[in-house]
Enzyme design. Structure first.
Site: not given
Ligand code: PHB
Ligand code: APR
Length: 393
Positions: A76, A205, A296, A300, A388
Site C-alpha cells: 500500500h 479510516y 487497533p 500497531k 503509519y
Molecule cells: C485490519 O486489517 O484488520 C486492520 C487494519 C488497520 C487497522 C486495524 C486493523 O488500524
C-alpha cells in the site's frame, strides 16, 4: 516425577512475539524452548490486524520466514482518512519513501510455526500452570504441566515474557516494582471478515457522526471491515443487516460501492491503551502485549511487538557472544522510548477518528479542525505518514 530440561532462553507464549523471538535466536545459534497455554489450533485461528510496517517485514526476513509474505502480500502506497463522508489520501510512500504491506497476522503466525517445526523446535502447546521462579538469579526457572500430566522444570539463563496481556510473566513481577499506565475507551470495534473484494485499494479510516468505520482487507477477494460499537455490546447485537447499514452509511458515497455478503467471521474487541514499566525484572524480559497494549487504530499491535522482539533478540545475542550484561541492561529503557511514541500515535488516531459519548460540540469541532488541518498540511500528513509506515528503532 518432575522432568528437567534446559535452554538458553525460556519463552512464555507462542503468539507472534514468542515465535519470532525463538526464530531470531535460532538464527544466532541460541537455543530456546516455547511454553504455550493454549492449543496450536487456537493460536492459528486468531484473527488480528494485517498491516505490516517495513521493520516488521525486515524482522520476518531476518527470521528467514518472509518468502510467502513477499509472494502474497499487497503493498500500500497510501492511507485514506474520511470525515462525515469527505475523503482524502495521505500518500505515505511519496512522503516517506516506504510502503506498508497487507499480510494477515494469522499468516505471520503460521509461517513462524512452520519454521519452528521445520527445524525441529519443540513448542509445548496446551501447558497449564506455568510458574516463573528465580527471576532475581542468573538461573531462572519455569515450571509447567503438559497436557499428558507431565510436570516439567525448565532451567534457562533468560526468560522472555511473550505471553500477552493476560499472561503470567507480568504478574510474576512484584507489584511494587511495576508502574502501570492505562486508558480505556468508551467503545469497541466490531469486525467482520467477508469474501468480497475490498471497497478501495487502500485502508480507509472514517469518522462519521454515527461512529467510526474502517475498511481494510486480507487479499484481493477478502475484506476486513469494522465499525465502532457501544460498550457492552456483543456480536449478537449486530445482525449482518445492521452491520452493513452502519458500515456503508459511515463511508459516505464510497459506501455505495461496498460489496456486501455473509461474514465468515464476526468478533468484537474493546479498545485500550496500556503500558507497564519497566520491561525487565531481573532475568525476565517482557516483549509485545505482555508489556503494552495499543488500541487497533493504526494497526500497531503486532508491529510494536516485533520491534520489541528484534531489539530483545539482538540484546540477547550480544550478551551471549560477549558475556557482558550491558546489552541486556539497555533493553527496557530503549524499548520503552519507542513504545511510548507508538502509544501516542495509536491514541492520537483513536482520539481523532471516533465518536466519544462524552464529547461536547467543542471536542467534535476539534476533531473536524484536526482533519481539515491534516488535509491541508504537508507537515501534518508527514507526521501521520512516518508513524503509519513505522518509526525507526
Ligand atoms: C485490519 O486489517 O484488520 C486492520 C487494519 C488497520 C487497522 C486495524 C486493523 O488500524
Ligand atoms: N503460559 C503460557 N502461555 C501463555 C500464558 C501462560 N500463562 N498466558 C498467555 N499465554 C499465551 C497466549 O495463549 C498467547 O498465545 O501467550 C500468547 C501471547 O500472544 P499474543 O496475545 O498474541 O501476544 P504477542 O505475541 O505479544 O502479540 C502481539 O499480536 O496477537 C497480537 O494483539 C496482539 O497485536 C498484538 C501482537
Amino acid at each position: 516425577m518432575v522432568k528437567s530440561i534446559d535452554a538458553t532462553v525460556a519463552i512464555i507464549g507462542a503468539g507472534p512475539s514468542g515465535l519470532l523471538l525463538s526464530q531470531l535466536l535460532h538464527q544466532s545459534g541460541i537455543s530456546s524452548v516455547i511454553v504455550e497455554r493454549t492449543s496450536k489450533k487456537r493460536v492459528l485461528e486468531r484473527i488480528r490486524a494485517g498491516i505490516l510496517e517495513r521493520g516488521t517485514v525486515e524482522g520476518m526476513e531476518e527470521a528467514g520466514c518472509a518468502e510467502r509474505l513477499h509472494a502474497e502480500c499487497i503493498p500500500h502506497d497510501g492511507v485514506i482518512l474520511s470525515f462525515d463522508g469527505e475523503q482524502f489520501e495521505i500518500p505515505v510512500k511519496a512522503i516517506t519513501g516506504h510502503q506498508v504491506i497487507v499480510y494477515g497476522q494469522t499468516e505471520i503466525t503460521k509461517d513462524l510455526i512452520d519454521a519452528c517445526e521445520a527445524r525441529g523446535q519443540r513448542i509445548y502447546w496446551d501447558c497449564a500452570d506455568a510458574e516463573l521462579a528465580g527471576l532475581d538469579s542468573n538461573a531462572p526457572q519455569v515450571g509447567f504441566t503438559t497436557p499428558d500430566g507431565e510436570t516439567i522444570s525448565l532451567s534457562a539463563d533468560i526468560i522472555a515474557g511473550c505471553d500477552g496481556f493476560h499472561g503470567i510473566s507480568r504478574q510474576s513481577i512484584p507489584a511494587a516494582r511495576l508502574r502501570e499506565f492505562e486508558r480505556t475507551y468508551p467503545f469497541g470495534w466490531l469486525g467482520i471478515l467477508v469474501d468480497q473484494p475490498p471497497v478501495a485499494h487502500n485502508v480507509i479510516y472514517a469518522n462519521h457522526q454515527d461512529g467510526f468505520a474502517l475498511a481494510s482487507m486480507r487479499s484481493e477477494t477478502r475484506s476486513r471491515y469494522y465499525v465502532q460499537s457501544a460498550p457492552g455490546e456483543s456480536v449478537d447485537d449486530w445482525s449482518t443487516e445492521r452491520f452493513w447499514e452502519a458500515f456503508t452509511h459511515r463511508l459516505g458515497d464510497l459506501g455505495k460501492q461496498v460489496k456486501t455478503g455473509e461474514p465468515i467471521e464476526k468478533s468484537i474487541a474493546p479498545l485500550r491503551s496500556y503500558v507497564s514499566e519497566p520491561m525487565r525484572h531481573g532475568r525476565l524480559f517482557m516483549a509485545g502485549d505482555s508489556a503494552h497494549i495499543v488500541p487497533p487504530t493504526g494497526a500497531k499491535g503486532l508491529n510494536l511487538a516485533f520491534a520489541d522482539v528484534r531489539r530483545l533478540s539482538r540484546a540477547i545475542a550480544q550478551w551471549h557472544a560477549s558475556g557482558s550484561e550491558e546489552p541486556l541492561e539497555g533493553y527496557s529503557i530503549e524499548a520503552l522510548a519507542r513504545v511510548w511514541k507508538v502509544e501516542r500515535f495509536s491514541w492520537y488516531l483513536t482520539s481523532m477518528m471516533h465518536q466519544f459519548p462524552e464529547h461536547s460540540g467543542f471536542e467534535k469541532n476539534m476533531q473536524r479542525a484536526e482533519f481539515d488541518y491534516i488535509r491541508a498540511s504537508e507537515a501534518g500528513q508527514t507526521m501521520i505518514a512516518e508513524n503509519y509506515v513505522g518509526l525507526p528503532f
